[in-house]
Write an enzyme that holds these catalytic residues in place. Structure first.
Site, PDB file in Angstrom:
ATOM      1  N   ASP A  19       0.861  -1.170   0.000  1.00 13.17           N
ATOM      2  CA  ASP A  19       0.000   0.000   0.000  1.00 13.17           C
ATOM      3  C   ASP A  19       0.906   1.231   0.000  1.00 13.17           C
ATOM      4  OD1 ASP A  19      -2.783   1.196   0.502  1.00 13.17           O
ATOM      5  OD2 ASP A  19      -1.551   2.137   2.068  1.00 13.17           O
ATOM      6  N   ASN A  27      -2.012  12.764  -5.116  1.00 11.94           N
ATOM      7  CA  ASN A  27      -3.067  13.129  -6.070  1.00 11.94           C
ATOM      8  C   ASN A  27      -3.554  14.553  -5.824  1.00 11.94           C
ATOM      9  OD1 ASN A  27      -3.229  10.888  -7.733  1.00 11.94           O
ATOM     10  ND2 ASN A  27      -4.733   9.849  -6.445  1.00 11.94           N
ATOM     11  N   HIS A  52      -4.036  13.909 -10.585  1.00 12.68           N
ATOM     12  CA  HIS A  52      -4.235  12.476 -10.853  1.00 12.68           C
ATOM     13  C   HIS A  52      -3.313  11.940 -11.942  1.00 12.68           C
ATOM     14  CE1 HIS A  52      -7.605  11.675  -8.165  1.00 12.68           C
ATOM     15  NE2 HIS A  52      -8.027  12.906  -8.443  1.00 12.68           N
ATOM     16  N   ASP A  92      -1.178   8.682 -11.512  1.00 11.88           N
ATOM     17  CA  ASP A  92      -1.221   7.536 -12.440  1.00 11.88           C
ATOM     18  C   ASP A  92       0.185   7.108 -12.850  1.00 11.88           C
ATOM     19  OD1 ASP A  92      -3.968   7.590 -12.309  1.00 11.88           O
ATOM     20  OD2 ASP A  92      -4.263   8.460 -14.319  1.00 11.88           O
ATOM     21  N   GLU A 133      -4.255   2.315  -4.638  1.00 10.11           N
ATOM     22  CA  GLU A 133      -2.789   2.312  -4.526  1.00 10.11           C
ATOM     23  C   GLU A 133      -2.296   1.034  -3.870  1.00 10.11           C
ATOM     24  OE1 GLU A 133      -4.268   4.061  -0.692  1.00 10.11           O
ATOM     25  OE2 GLU A 133      -4.836   4.240  -2.763  1.00 10.11           O
TER      26      GLU A 133
END
Length: 193
Positions: free
Chosen positions: A146, A154, A159, A163, A189
């Site tokens: 994680d 973000n 974003h 990504d 994530e």
């Protein structure tokens, strides 16, 4: 004399009919050359040259049969050719559909961002591993990754940057895992090895 002529003509007719039977049997066996074989029979009937009136009627009937058979064989041959073409076309369509189905199945189990297996693929893989453990006692390990504070990445950078980080992290996990390890994106994530 008439009896001798009749017997002679009947013998000739028997030979012709026997020849027709053999030729038709050959036609049925050979399939592709049906029309040519029947045309040959028809030609041989023309050459038979039976002279007696009653035999001319029989000769004409045999000619009609040969002509009819020739026409029907041509029609059947054309239908078989068309059917063969239809089957080939259907086979091609099936191949295209199978390829599309294969691609869609792969897509349905692939995370589009990281190109790693997605949650559905992970669930299927884990089910197989668990079945192997229950049946054979094959041990396996699951590691869940994680990325901490990913929401702030973000929020701060957008974003698109998030990504890029997810895709890069997925590539890094794949690169540093063994070939036999299963690497996938669990969601968000979270990644699983």
């Amino acid at each position: 004399l008439d009896k001798k002529a009749v017997v002679s003509r009947i013998t000739e007719l028997d030979k012709i009919i026997e020849h027709i039977n053999l030729a038709l049997a050959h036609v049925v066996d050979c399939g592709g050359t049906n029309c040519d074989a029947i045309c040959k029979i028809r030609g041989e009937l023309d050459e038979a040259g039976l002279g007696i009136d009653s035999f001319e009627v029989i000769h004409a009937k045999l000619q009609a049969i040969a002509g009819s058979s020739e026409m029907e064989t041509r029609i059947l041959s054309d239908e078989m050719k068309q059917s063969r073409e239809d089957v080939m076309e259907l086979r091609q369509k099936v191949r295209v559909l199978e390829d599309a189905l294969r691609r869609e199945r792969k897509k349905s189990k692939t995370d589009m961002l990281t190109k790693l297996p997605n949650r559905r693929a992970i669930d299927d893989f884990l089910s197989g591993q668990e079945a192997g453990f229950k049946r054979y006692g094959d041990n396996y390990a699951v590691v869940l990754f994680d990325i901490d504070h990913f929401k702030s990445v973000n929020d701060t950078y957008g974003h698109d940057v998030g990504d890029v980080i997810l895709a890069s992290f997925g590539k890094m996990l794949r690169r540093y895992s063994r070939e036999l390890d299963f690497v996938g994106r669990w969601g968000g994530e979270e990644f699983l090895v």
